[in-house]
Each structure stands twice: as structure tokens, then as C-alpha cells.
Design a protein around this motif. Structure first.
Motif, PDB file in Angstrom:
ATOM      1  N   GLY A 318       0.810  -1.214   0.000  1.00  0.00           N
ATOM      2  CA  GLY A 318       0.000   0.000   0.000  1.00  0.00           C
ATOM      3  C   GLY A 318       0.840   1.260   0.000  1.00  0.00           C
ATOM      4  N   LEU A 319       1.881   1.296   0.825  1.00  0.00           N
ATOM      5  CA  LEU A 319       2.734   2.474   0.864  1.00  0.00           C
ATOM      6  C   LEU A 319       3.513   2.628  -0.434  1.00  0.00           C
ATOM      7  CD1 LEU A 319       1.859   2.481   3.805  1.00  0.00           C
ATOM      8  CD2 LEU A 319       4.234   2.927   4.446  1.00  0.00           C
ATOM      9  N   ARG A 320       3.918   1.502  -1.021  1.00  0.00           N
ATOM     10  CA  ARG A 320       4.621   1.559  -2.306  1.00  0.00           C
ATOM     11  C   ARG A 320       3.731   2.177  -3.388  1.00  0.00           C
ATOM     12  NH1 ARG A 320       9.888   1.511  -3.727  1.00  0.00           N
ATOM     13  NH2 ARG A 320      11.057   0.042  -2.475  1.00  0.00           N
ATOM     14  N   ARG A 321       2.489   1.731  -3.446  1.00  0.00           N
ATOM     15  CA  ARG A 321       1.592   2.286  -4.458  1.00  0.00           C
ATOM     16  C   ARG A 321       1.346   3.771  -4.231  1.00  0.00           C
ATOM     17  NH1 ARG A 321      -0.900  -2.718  -3.785  1.00  0.00           N
ATOM     18  NH2 ARG A 321      -2.373  -1.854  -2.272  1.00  0.00           N
ATOM     19  N   ALA A 322       1.203   4.160  -2.965  1.00  0.00           N
ATOM     20  CA  ALA A 322       0.988   5.577  -2.676  1.00  0.00           C
ATOM     21  C   ALA A 322       2.191   6.413  -3.105  1.00  0.00           C
ATOM     22  CB  ALA A 322       0.712   5.771  -1.185  1.00  0.00           C
ATOM     23  N   LEU A 323       3.394   5.907  -2.881  1.00  0.00           N
ATOM     24  CA  LEU A 323       4.592   6.628  -3.298  1.00  0.00           C
ATOM     25  C   LEU A 323       4.720   6.642  -4.818  1.00  0.00           C
ATOM     26  CD1 LEU A 323       7.049   5.220  -0.602  1.00  0.00           C
ATOM     27  CD2 LEU A 323       6.242   7.571  -0.758  1.00  0.00           C
ATOM     28  N   ASP A 324       4.334   5.535  -5.472  1.00  0.00           N
ATOM     29  CA  ASP A 324       4.413   5.472  -6.936  1.00  0.00           C
ATOM     30  C   ASP A 324       3.498   6.504  -7.585  1.00  0.00           C
ATOM     31  OD1 ASP A 324       6.227   3.453  -6.781  1.00  0.00           O
ATOM     32  OD2 ASP A 324       4.797   1.839  -7.172  1.00  0.00           O
ATOM     33  N   GLU A 325       2.320   6.705  -7.000  1.00  0.00           N
ATOM     34  CA  GLU A 325       1.342   7.610  -7.608  1.00  0.00           C
ATOM     35  C   GLU A 325       1.806   9.058  -7.629  1.00  0.00           C
ATOM     36  OE1 GLU A 325      -2.158   6.982  -5.352  1.00  0.00           O
ATOM     37  OE2 GLU A 325      -2.618   5.029  -6.254  1.00  0.00           O
ATOM     38  N   HIS A 326       2.818   9.381  -6.809  1.00  0.00           N
ATOM     39  CA  HIS A 326       3.273  10.774  -6.757  1.00  0.00           C
ATOM     40  C   HIS A 326       4.522  11.000  -7.587  1.00  0.00           C
ATOM     41  CE1 HIS A 326       0.330  10.921  -3.574  1.00  0.00           C
ATOM     42  NE2 HIS A 326       0.419  12.226  -3.602  1.00  0.00           N
ATOM     43  N   GLY A 327       4.870  10.023  -8.411  1.00  0.00           N
ATOM     44  CA  GLY A 327       5.868  10.216  -9.450  1.00  0.00           C
ATOM     45  C   GLY A 327       7.122  10.912  -9.002  1.00  0.00           C
ATOM     46  N   PHE A 328       7.388  12.084  -9.622  1.00  0.00           N
ATOM     47  CA  PHE A 328       8.652  12.764  -9.399  1.00  0.00           C
ATOM     48  C   PHE A 328       8.572  13.822  -8.308  1.00  0.00           C
ATOM     49  CE2 PHE A 328       6.364  15.008 -12.716  1.00  0.00           C
ATOM     50  CZ  PHE A 328       6.468  16.319 -12.327  1.00  0.00           C
ATOM     51  N   ARG A 329       7.541  13.773  -7.446  1.00  0.00           N
ATOM     52  CA  ARG A 329       7.447  14.774  -6.378  1.00  0.00           C
ATOM     53  C   ARG A 329       8.662  14.736  -5.481  1.00  0.00           C
ATOM     54  NH1 ARG A 329       2.456  15.151  -2.517  1.00  0.00           N
ATOM     55  NH2 ARG A 329       3.816  16.693  -1.578  1.00  0.00           N
TER      56      ARG A 329
END
Length: 607
Positions: A318-329
Motif C-alpha cells: 500500500g505504501l509503495r503504491r501511494a509513493l508510486d502515484e506521486h511520481g517525481f514529487r
């Protein structure tokens, strides 16, 4: 020696040793009782770190005189309506806190129920000292004085007042974070150190209790898997700390310090942070009471899950997907920090030497009509032409910019989040122009992340293209290192590294990832072996290979000091915009920062 029954006073002191080992533990029990009483406002007052005085006052349901007397008996509680201890939903339920605290301190308990009279009961180190009417509003007030004053063996192990105060404040923060609907105030030695209002949303409460700028540098988490829900906020990888004191974990609203949850959190940030850096997180896990045992520790700081792998997988994935969704932030520091790095140089008087301005305008202080005449005569024009033609700049003159014809139309900056490359500084940093400011990119850190993400795709099933070596290279290592490399050879092949065992203390390298180009095979294989050896034994092979991929990415990335062409710089920017986690390098440092255009204008006094 014959068996004997222990006296009640000694039993209470033994129980106090399990539950009340320091002032923060006593404070935790009292605040939990206040929360369970349905309070909307809880006030905490501490003196000398809680060693000499602890006071907790709430506006909850209160207690009658009979209930107060019963609450001071061992194993008496209102938190368990029946015998189903596995279905407990309250915080404090063992019924040992108040009598345990009262056995090692002087405890004053005052309470009043709505519509009733207030009552007070004083217990001094296990003995009832006084009781009678009390004047107070609806709710309960508990005062604990001189903790362990008559137990010198315990008191001498307490830390300094400052250390005990820090532990007390941490306890209140964790409980306040779990209940944003309840207001909390904390006073230490007469000074208010914490004041949060009730009715806040979760992110606002977490930011108020950690760091104010967390709200702008965090990601929300909201995941459901069956009856299990995971919510909260996690920081961007570039927003991290050197110690893990800002990691708050809750299970069914109860603050816990569980090794399973901490390990899952470390796994989620495995290749996004350096090993000595830690994210700022507040995670709230809601699990059916039948799937978790909260009664495995006297202080209820640890839990046991019926299906720990489900919980760990949910947190990591879940945390991985949340981090992935924010791309290059990436974390953007406050504008004041960027402005402070700029300096305005004082204007020095110009030396009396020929300058380019003098060639154009030989009399700087004369009006233009005096120089050119009313109409600008031809003789003066000829004189100026001779001065310009004969002018030779001095050797110490500053370099001048040169404009050249563009070979292609300049792209529009507003169509790209990271802007368009305009140049390179110190052969390390790319300067780009975005619609709303200037973007500065660390070319090595950025390319290191891009290479890592490409390698990770190879680990996910899309094999990384490899390039065979014209002459295979033999790398000598110790035998345990060769054993680890041989065991990981199939997975390394997916990353583009083809190795074979070559005797007991050597391996032969036959191919390396094509994207890495010409690299030092010996150093690469040695670093991979070190990574496999240095990993925690509890990590799986895939998690170890994540660390290996990070090492390989560092070997193959564009180094600082390399001059890049404008197309290469723009290609790097465009790839960053579509690559997950490109806002931070493999060690958790930001790959790009932005100076807002408003800040640029302030530097030149335009705003």
C-alpha cells in the motif's frame, strides 16, 4: 522454603513494576482512562518530568463515590462489559493502573457525575489517607505526587527530569494523534507546551504534533483489504529524519511499537532512503478484534496478529503504491531558505579605465544634446564610430555572452512540469525554466534514480538487456561471498549481470547491463557481494536484490562533472517526469529543487 501467599501491598508493588516503570507509563494509563470516559478535553500538568507531580483532568462521564472505591481495587474495571477479553475496544482494561500507581505514590482521585456531587479519595502508598466531598465540574481529576518516593530502589533508576518529561510528552502526543476529536493541553512546570483543539482532521492533527511543513510534504494513505483498513499520512522520501522518533503506529486507535509494523515500514521505503534515514509517518490500522491480540504486553504497547503476513504485505504494498502515484514529487524547502543563499554584492566605484560604455558614451555625465548636438551632427557620429572600432577590451574584462542562431524552435516551458533546460552549472546541475520558476536538477542523482527504476522493471519480469563482454572477467572473492553470488545468479541475470562460479573463491563475469555502459566489473561485483552480505537476514531475496539494484544504478549513472548537451538535458527532464520516485535519489536526497518566480523577482527588488 515453604510456599506462602504474598500480602496485597507487595502484590500491588509487583504489579506496579509491570505497569508503572516510569512517570510516562503512569501518565499513559491516566490519559487512556480519560479517553475511555468519553472526554472531549483533557488537561495534563507535569512537574519535574512527572517525578514529583502528575495531574490529569478531563470532562468525561465521571464516577460516583462507590465507583471510586471500586476503581482503586485490583482487577476492577468498567472497560469489559463481559468476559470476552479478545473483543475489547477500550484502551485501558486490565484494572491494575490506579491501584498500582496508588501503591507507589500519593494518589488523589476526585470525580463527579452529571447531576451528582463531587467526591475525593486520597491513597498514600497503598493506604487510604482521606476521603470526602470535592468541588469540581463534571469529570475526573487525578493527581499523582512523589512517585516511587518510598521505593528508593526504583526511584534511583529514573532518568533526569528533562528525560522523563520528554517521555511524558511523547505519550500524550501519541494518544492525541490517535484521537483528533479530543482536545489536549500539556503544561510542564507552569509553562504550556502543547495545546491542540478537538474536532481536527487527521492530517492537521498529525502535522500539529510533528512538524508544520509535513502537510505540504506528505502523502495520504487510504487502503482497504477485506475487513482491514490502513489510513494515515506518510512523508515523501526526501522529507526524512536521522532517527525514527517521528514514526507513529496505531492499531485500532491504540499506540503501539510493534516490530512487525516497523519492519514493514522499513520495507516500504527500502530503496528510497539511505539506511540511516527514516521517514515521518503516522499509520492507523483498523483490524477486527478477532484478528489481533492486544493483551500480550502489560503496558499494551505490542500486539499479535492472527495473519501477520497479510498485515505486512498490506503496509509494504500500500505504501509503495501511494509513493508510486506521486511520481517525481520532491520536497521543496521553504522559499526563505533559498533566498538566504543569495547575496547582493555592493556596487563598487568604477575605476577610471576605458570601458565599453565609455566607447559608446565618452562623456557619461553630459546630456545627450551636448554630445550629439541638437540634431546629431555627422562629425560626432564619425568620432564615435572611430572610438568603437579602435576599442580593445582590457584583459581582465568580464566574459560577454554571445547570441547564436537557434537550430530549432525553443520549446515552451509551460507544457512540461520540470521545464526546459537552459544550461548546466559546474558540470553537475541542470538549470531549467518552468512556467512558475527555475528548476535546478542534480544530474547524477536524477539519472541514478532513472537507472534504478529501469533495473526494477527488470526484476518485475521485463529482463534488462545485457551486453556480453568480449573477454569474460574473473573476479576473486572469499568463498562465502561467492556462495551468495552463486545463489543469487538467476535473479542477477534478470538485472543483466551474468556470472558463473569459477572455482571455490572466484566468479567469472560474462555480461553486464547494457544501460550501464563501460564499467569496472570487479568493483561492481564486489559491491554486489557486499550488499548481499550486509542485508538483514530477515529480508527476502527480492528485498536484497532491491539494494543490489541501487548499487548497480550508482555505478551506471551520469557522473557529476560530465558535460551534457541541451538535448541530453531535456531528455533527462522528460524521463524524470514519467518515472516514479524521480524526485529523490536512491539515498533519499532530492534530485531537483525549484526557485519560484516570485522569489526571483524579490531578489531583484521587483516585489
Amino acid at each position: 522454603m515453604s510456599i506462602r501467599r504474598l500480602p496485597e501491598k507487595l502484590v500491588n508493588r509487583i504489579a506496579a513494576g509491570e505497569v508503572v516503570e516510569r512517570p510516562a507509563a503512569a501518565l499513559k494509563e491516566l490519559v487512556e482512562n480519560a479517553i475511555d470516559a468519553g472526554s472531549t478535553r483533557i488537561s495534563v500538568r507535569i512537574a519535574e518530568g512527572g517525578i514529583s507531580r502528575l495531574e490529569v483532568e478531563d470532562d468525561g462521564c465521571g464516577m460516583t463515590a462507590a465507583d471510586m472505591a471500586l476503581a482503586l481495587e485490583r482487577h476492577a474495571t468498567s472497560k469489559l462489559p463481559d468476559d470476552a477479553i479478545e473483543d475489547v475496544t477500550t484502551l485501558g482494561f486490565r484494572g491494575e493502573a490506579l491501584p498500582s500507581i496508588a501503591s507507589v505514590a500519593r494518589l488523589t482521585l476526585e470525580s463527579r457525575v452529571p447531576g451528582g456531587d463531587g467526591w475525593k479519595r486520597v491513597v498514600d502508598n497503598g493506604a487510604v489517607a482521606a476521603e470526602g466531598p470535592a468541588a469540581l465540574g463534571k469529570g475526573t481529576r487525578v493527581l499523582v505526587e512523589d512517585l516511587f518516593a518510598r521505593v528508593p530502589a526504583r526511584r534511583k533508576f529514573l532518568r533526569s527530569g528533562r528525560s522523563e518529561y520528554a517521555a511524558c510528552l511523547d505519550v500524550v502526543k501519541r494518544l492525541a494523534m490517535a484521537r483528533p476529536d479530543v482536545g489536549f493541553t500539556v503544561e510542564h512546570d507552569g509553562r504550556r507546551v502543547l495545546d491542540v483543539q478537538g474536532g481536527q482532521d487527521q492530517l492537521t492533527r498529525v502535522a500539529a504534533l510533528t512538524q508544520r511543513d509535513l502537510a505540504a510534504n506528505s502523502i495520504g494513505v487510504d487502503i482497504d483489504r477485506g475487513d482491514v483498513h490502513l489510513g494515515g499520512v506518510i512523508s515523501l522520501p526526501t522529507y526524512n529524519r536521522g532517527i525514527a522518533d517521528h514514526q507513529y503506529l496505531f492499531v485500532n486507535g491504540r499506540p503501539v511499537k510493534d516490530r512487525l509494523l516497523v519492519g514493514a515500514l522499513r520495507g516500504a521505503y527500502a530503496d528510497l532512503l539511505a539506511r540511516d534515514r527514516h521517514p515521518v509517518v503516522a499509520l492507523f490500522l483498523d483490524v477486527p478484534t478477532s484478528e489481533v491480540d492486544v493483551n500480550v504486553h502489560p503496558a499494551k504497547t505490542e500486539v499479535r496478529f492472527r495473519d501477520p503476513q497479510l498485515i505486512r504485505g498490506m503496509i509494504v504494498g500500500g505504501l509503495r503504491r501511494a509513493l508510486d502515484e506521486h511520481g517525481f514529487r520532491s520536497v521543496q524547502r521553504p522559499a526563505e531558505a533559498a533566498l538566504a543563499a543569495w547575496q547582493r554584492e555592493p556596487v563598487a566605484p568604477q575605476p577610471p579605465v576605458p570601458t565599453l560604455f565609455a566607447a559608446h558614451y565618452p562623456y557619461p555625465h553630459a546630456p545627450a544634446t551636448h554630445l550629439f548636438g541638437a540634431e546629431g551632427d555627422a562629425a560626432t557620429t564619425a568620432l564615435l564610430h572611430d572610438r568603437i572600432v579602435d576599442f580593445t577590451p582590457p584583459r581582465d574584462a568580464l566574459p560577454m555572452g554571445r547570441a547564436e542562431a537557434a537550430t530549432a524552435p525553443v520549446p515552451e516551458a509551460e507544457v512540461h512540469p520540470l521545464g526546459i533546460a537552459r544550461g548546466q552549472i559546474a558540470k553537475t546541475y541542470i538549470v531549467a525554466e518552468a512556467e512558475d520558476g527555475l528548476v535546478i536538477v542534480d544530474q547524477h542523482a536524477a539519472h541514478e534514480r532513472l537507472v534504478l527504476e529501469e533495473l526494477r522493471r527488470g526484476m518485475g519480469g521485463q529482463a534488462v538487456p545485457s551486453q556480453g563482454l568480449l573477454l569474460p572477467e574473473v573476479v576473486e572473492l572469499d568463498e562465502p561471498a561467492c556462495d551468495r553470488l552463486e545463489a543469487a545468479a538467476p535473479q542477477l541475470a534478470a538485472l543483466g549481470v551474468e556470472i558463473e562460479r569459477f572455482g571455490p573463491a572466484a566468479v567469472v563475469v560474462r555480461a553486464t547491463p547494457a544501460m550501464l555502459g563501460a564499467i569496472d566489473c570487479r568493483k561492481l561485483v564486489t559491491d554486489i557481494a557486499d550488499d548481499l552480505a550486509g542485508c538483514d537476514a530477515a529480508l527476502g531475496l527480492s528485498e536484497r536484490l532491491e539494494l543490489v539494484a541501487a548499487t548497480m544504478a550508482c555505478h551506471g549513472s551520469v557522473r557529476a562533472g560530465r558535460t551534457l548537451s541541451v538535448p541530453e538535458m531535456n531528455a533527462l527532464l522528460r524521463t524524470m517526469e514519467v518515472t516514479p520516485h524521480s524526485g529523490q535519489c536512491n539515498h533519499g536526497r532530492p534530485t531537483w529543487v525549484k526557485l519560484q518566480m516570485d522569489d526571483v523577482e524579490k531578489l531583484f527588488g521587483r516585489k
